[in-house]
Design an enzyme around this catalytic site. Structure first.
Site, short mmCIF file in Angstrom:
data_model
loop_
_atom_site.label_atom_id
_atom_site.label_comp_id
_atom_site.label_asym_id
_atom_site.label_seq_id
_atom_site.Cartn_x
_atom_site.Cartn_y
_atom_site.Cartn_z
N SER A 13 0.84 -1.20 0.00
CA SER A 13 0.00 0.00 0.00
C SER A 13 0.87 1.24 0.00
O SER A 13 2.02 1.22 0.45
CB SER A 13 -0.89 0.02 1.24
N ASP A 14 0.34 2.35 -0.55
CA ASP A 14 0.96 3.62 -0.28
C ASP A 14 0.82 3.88 1.23
O ASP A 14 0.00 3.27 1.91
CB ASP A 14 0.29 4.74 -1.10
N TRP A 15 1.63 4.79 1.73
CA TRP A 15 1.72 4.99 3.18
C TRP A 15 0.42 5.59 3.72
O TRP A 15 0.07 6.74 3.45
CB TRP A 15 2.92 5.89 3.48
N GLY A 16 -0.33 4.75 4.45
CA GLY A 16 -1.60 5.18 5.02
C GLY A 16 -2.77 5.04 4.08
O GLY A 16 -3.83 5.65 4.31
#
Length: 752
Positions: A228-231
Site C-alpha cells: 500500500s501507499d503509506w496510510g
C-alpha cells in the site's frame, strides 16, 4: 487443515504481524523462518533513506544521495537506454545504503497540468510512460534492489487524494491509465507494485479486487508483492482479500489483530494470509540473494546526473540562432535560480543531494573569455523589493550582448499534497522577463518547473526558450552545457504546452467535486484531445529543437503479420555538429465502433549521429498499436480497414505516411431481441437471411418503396428488434428469429 509451508512454521499472530510495517520504513521479521526485516525507501529519482527522525513527506533529513533528474525531465529524453542507466545508478546507491525496496518509478498519466505531483510522473502518453518506466525498473532491479511501480491506479491529482473516487470508464482505463503499468509488469517484472490512495470507481485502490487480482495478477501475470501507499488502507481485511499483501507503515499491530480476528471468526481464509506471507518471503529471497557490498562513486554518479539532464532539456524556441551563446560576448545572467538552482520537487521524493551545481558558476567555467554580470532579478521568498531587483536586472541587460534569465516556479508553488490553481509564473518574474526583453539585444529564458507553465505573457518578446524542468542536482552544469553548445539539446516534450488552462481536456472535470472526479474526456487525454478537437497549442507533444538539422527519408511500412508491421526510415544529420534525433511514429485508425483520437503514438526511437552520418531506424508495431478496448467484448479488438502510419516531428507535424490495410478481427456479436435493427441486418451470417425473408414477404411495390426509402431505415437503425417487429406489415415467425439467433451464436468467425 492448511498444509502450506508458511502455516506449518508460523502461528497466525506471527503471520499477520508480517503483513504490516514494523515502523515507517521497515517490515517485521521472522528471521528463523526466512523472512528478514526489509527496508523500503523513497524514491524515484534519488534514495531518501532516513536514519533519524522519519516521515513520508520529505520534512526530516535523509542520508546524502544523488538527486538524478525527476521523471518530468527524464521523460523529455525519450531515451529508455538512458533511463535504464539511471535506474542502475539508483539501484547501486540503494544497495550501498542498505535499502531493499526503492519506491519508484511513478508512471501515472498527466491528465491535467495542474497536478502538484506531475514532476514525479513521465508523460501524458502511456506508451512513452511505459517504455521509460520499464527501463527504470530493469535498471534498478539489475542491482539486486526491488522496484515499486506506483501509484496503481488512476492517481492523477493531489486534491482530496486520500479519498476521492476517480470515476473512469473502462476503455479509458485500459487505453490510457493502465497500459504503462501493464507494460512494466509484462516486460520488466517489477518485484512490487504500490497501490494508490484514491478510489477507482468508488472502491479504494488498496481494496479493489478487480484492479489487484483480476487485472494485475490474473490478466497480466504479476507474481510479486503489492504494497500500500503509506496510510492508504482503510479496511485491512478487505485490502488483504483484494490483493494488498503489505500495509505500510506500521500501526502498532492494530490491523494485524483485525486480520487475525477475521481468520478466527471464519470471515477470512487463513490461506489468504499465507499467500501474502509467502509473497513477502519471496521478495526477501529476491533482494537478499545479492550479498556483495555495493560501492558508489559519487563523482561518477554526479557526472551521470549531468549527462542525463543535458539530454532532457528541451529547446522550445531559438530565433536567429540566439543559442548557443557566443564564447566572447558580454552576458547578463539574471535570476536567483541561476545561483540557487531549483532542481527537484517537494514531498516524499525530496532528496538530500550530495552536491548541487550552480548555473552561473558553470557558465563562467565553460566560457572563460566571456564577461558575465549577474543580478538576482527576483527574490525566492517574495519579501524583497521587486521593483528594485527588476531595475538592477534591466541595468545589466542593457549593457549585455545576451541576457539569460533563469526563472521558474518556487517549491511552494508546486508539491506533493496539493494541486496548482493556474499555470502562471509568479508575477514578479513575468514582469522581469518583459522588462529585460525590452532592454536587452537578445534574451534567452531558461525555465525551471515541475509542471507545465504558461508562456503567453512574454513568449513572443524573447529570442530563445529552454525548458529545463527540474533537472536534478547536476542541472546547473547541464543548463550551462546546453546554453554554450557543449551539449546539443535533444529533448522532446513528453507533454503538451497549451495556450491556456481553459484549453486543456480535463478543464471542466478537474479536480472534481463532492468526493468524485469524473474523467469525462475519456481517452482524449493530452495531444489526443488537442489534435482530434483541433485545439491550437503553444508547443505540441514531441516538440523540440536542435543546433543541427536532420532529414528523414525513405519511410516505409511492411506488414509482418495479420495485425503487426515494421516501419523503417533513414535519418541523416544534415548539419555541422553531433546531435540526437527522436523518430516518432503515430497511427491513425479507420472508422471504428468507438471514437478515435486522430492519431496516437505507437513507436519511437532516439538515434545519435555525427555530421553527415545516416542511420536506418526500424520500429516494430505490435497488435496493440492497431487495437482499441472493446467494452462489450471485454478485450482488445482490431477493426478492419485502412490504417495510416505516420512519421512525425511531433504530434502535430507529420512528415511522411504510409497506409496499411488490415482485415481486422472478424467478429460478429451473437444476436438477441434487444440487438438493434442495424446489428441484425449487418450480421454477416444472420443479416442476409433476414433480408431475404423480409423481401420474400413483400409485394413488389413494398420492396421498391423500402429500397428507395433509406432515411426510414436510418430512423429505425437503433431500434431494438423486439420493437421493430411491431412495425412490420408481415410478421416474422418466432421460430425463424430463434433460428437466426442460434445461427449468430454458432457462426461467429474466430478472432484473427
Amino acid at each position: 487443515m492448511d498444509s502450506s509451508p508458511v502455516a506449518g512454521m508460523l502461528g497466525l499472530d506471527e503471520k499477520t504481524s508480517l503483513l504490516s510495517g514494523r515502523d515507517l520504513w521497515s517490515t517485521e521479521s521472522a528471521e528463523g523462518d526466512g523472512v528478514p526485516s526489509l527496508v523500503l525507501s523513497d524514491g524515484p529519482h534519488g534514495v531518501r533513506l532516513q536514519s533519524g527522525e522519519s516521515d513520508h513527506l520529505g520534512i526530516y533529513d535523509s542520508e546524502p544521495a544523488t538527486c538524478f533528474p525527476p521523471a518530468v525531465a527524464l521523460a523529455s529524453s525519450w531515451d529508455p537506454d538512458l533511463v535504464g542507466r539511471l535506474g542502475e545508478a539508483l539501484g547501486r546507491e540503494a544497495r550501498a545504503l542498505g535499502v531493499d525496496v526503492l519506491l519508484g518509478p511513478g508512471v501515472n498519466i498527466k491528465r491535467s497540468p495542474l497536478c502538484g505531483r506531475n514532476f514525479e510522473y513521465f508523460s501524458e502518453d502511456p506508451l512513452l510512460s511505459g517504455m521509460l518506466g520499464a527501463a527504470h525498473v530493469r535498471g534498478v532491479q539489475s542491482q539486486g534492489v526491488a522496484a515499486s511501480v506506483k501509484h496503481f491506479a488512476a492517481n492523477n491529482q493531489e486534491t482530496d487524494r486520500m479519498r476521492v473516487s476517480a470515476d473512469v470508464d473502462e476503455r479509458a482505463l485500459r487505453e490510457i491509465y493502465l497500459p504503462a503499468f501493464e507494460r512494466i509488469v509484462k516486460e520488466a517484472g517489477p518485484a512490487t507494485v504500490m497501490t494508490a490512495y484514491n478510489k477507482v470507481n468508488g472502491v479504494y485502490a488498496s481494496e479493489n479486487r478487480w484492479l489487484l487480482s483480476q487485472v494485475l495478477r490474473e490478466e497480466w501475470g504479476f507474481g510479486g508483492l503489492v504494497v500500500s501507499d503509506w496510510g492508504a488502507v482503510a479496511d485491512r481485511v478487505a485490502a488483504l482479500v483484494a490483493g494488498t499483501d503489505l500495509e505500510m507503515p506500521g500501526n502498532g499491530g492494530g490491523t494485524d489483530a483485525e486480520v487475525a480476528a477475521a481468520v478466527r471468526e471464519g470471515r477470512l481464509a487463513e490461506s489468504v494470509v499465507d499467500t501474502a506471507v509467502e509473497r513477502l518471503r519471496a521478495l526477501a529471497r529476491r533482494v537478499r540473494a545479492e550479498t556483495t557490498a555495493a560501492e558508489v562513486d559519487h563523482a561518477a554518479q554526479h557526472r551521470l546526473a549531468r549527462e542525463s539532464a543535458g539530454d532532457c532539456l528541451v529547446l522550445l524556441k531559438n530565433e536567429d540562432r540566439a543559442l548557443p551563446l557566443a564564447p566572447t560576448n558580454r552576458i547578463a545572467v539574471i535570476g536567483e535560480f541561476a545561483r540557487h538552482l531549483r532542481y527537484q520537487g517537494g514531498g516524499s521524493s525530496h532528496v538530500n543531494a550530495t552536491r548541487v551545481d550552480c548555473t552561473l558558476d558553470e557558465l563562467r567555467t565553460l566560457l572563460p573569455e566571456a564577461r558575465f554580470d549577474f543580478a538576482p532579478g527576483y527574490d525566492i521568498s517574495g519579501q524583497a523589493d521587486a521593483e528594485e531587483l527588476r531595475a538592477e536586472a534591466v541595468a545589466i541587460a542593457e549593457q549585455a550582448d545576451t541576457a539569460v534569465l533563469v526563472i521558474g516556479l518556487r517549491e511552494s508553488d508546486e508539491s506533493e499534497g496539493f494541486d496548482r490553481e493556474h499555470l502562471e509564473l509568479p508575477d514578479d518574474q513575468v514582469e522581469l522577463v518583459r522588462a529585460v526583453a525590452t532592454a536587452a539585444r537578445r534574451t534567452v529564458v531558461v525555465l525551471l518547473n515541475g509542471g507545465v507553465v504558461s508562456l503567453e505573457s512574454w513568449h513572443d518578446e524573447v529570442d530563445a526558450v529552454v525548458e529545463a524542468w527540474l533537472p536534478g542536482q547536476a542541472g546547473g552544469g547541464a543548463i550551462a552545457d546546453v546554453l554554450t553548445g557543449r551539449v546539443n539539446p535533444s529533448g522532446r516534450l513528453a507533454e503538451t504546452i497549451p495556450f491556456r488552462l481553459n484549453d486543456t481536456p480535463s478543464y471542466l472535470n478537474f479536480p472534481g467535486e463532492q468526493g468524485h472526479v469524473r474523467y469525462g474526456e475519456g481517452v482524449m487525454v493530452g495531444y489526443r484531445y488537442y489534435e482530434t478537437a483541433e485545439v491550437a497549442v503553444r508547443y505540441p507533444f514531441g516538440h523540440g529543437l536542435s543546433y543541427t538539422t536532420f532529414e528523414q527519408s525513405g519511410f516505409r511500412v511492411t506488414a509482418t503479420g495479420a495485425h503487426t508491421a515494421t516501419t523503417s526510415v533513414t535519418v541523416t544529420n544534415t548539419g555541422d555538429r553531433f546531435g540526437k534525433h527522436v523518430v516518432q511514429v503515430y497511427v491513425a485508425a479507420p472508422q471504428r465502433p468507438v471514437r478515435n483520437p486522430v492519431r496516437e503514438l505507437r513507436g519511437f526511437a532516439k538515434v545519435a549521429l555525427e555530421p553527415g552520418e545516416s542511420a536506418t531506424v526500424e520500429i516494430a508495431l505490435d497488435r496493440r498499436a492497431f487495437a482499441y478496448w472493446d467494452i462489450q467484448r471485454g478485450d482488445w479488438t482490431v477493426s478492419g480497414g485502412r490504417y495510416e502510419v505516420q512519421l512525425a516531428e511531433n504530434a502535430h507535424a507529420m512528415t511522411a505516411s504510409a497506409t496499411l490495410d488490415l482485415a481486422g478481427d472478424q467478429l460478429a456479436k451473437p444476436l438477441t431481441m434487444d440487438s438493434t435493427v442495424e446489428e441484425w441486418f449487418g450480421h454477416p451470417a444472420a443479416g442476409p437471411a433476414l433480408t431475404e425473408a423480409m423481401s420474400a414477404g413483400m409485394t413488389e411495390e413494398q420492396a421498391a418503396a423500402a429500397a428507395d426509402n433509406a432515411d426510414a431505415m436510418r430512423m429505425v437503425a437503433s431500434m431494438p428488434m423486439r420493437q421493430f417487429l411491431g412495425f412490420l406489415p408481415v410478421p416474422l415467425p418466432d421460430e425463424f428469429l430463434e433460428q437466426l439467433m442460434d445461427m449468430s451464436r454458432t457462426q461467429v468467425p474466430a478472432t484473427a
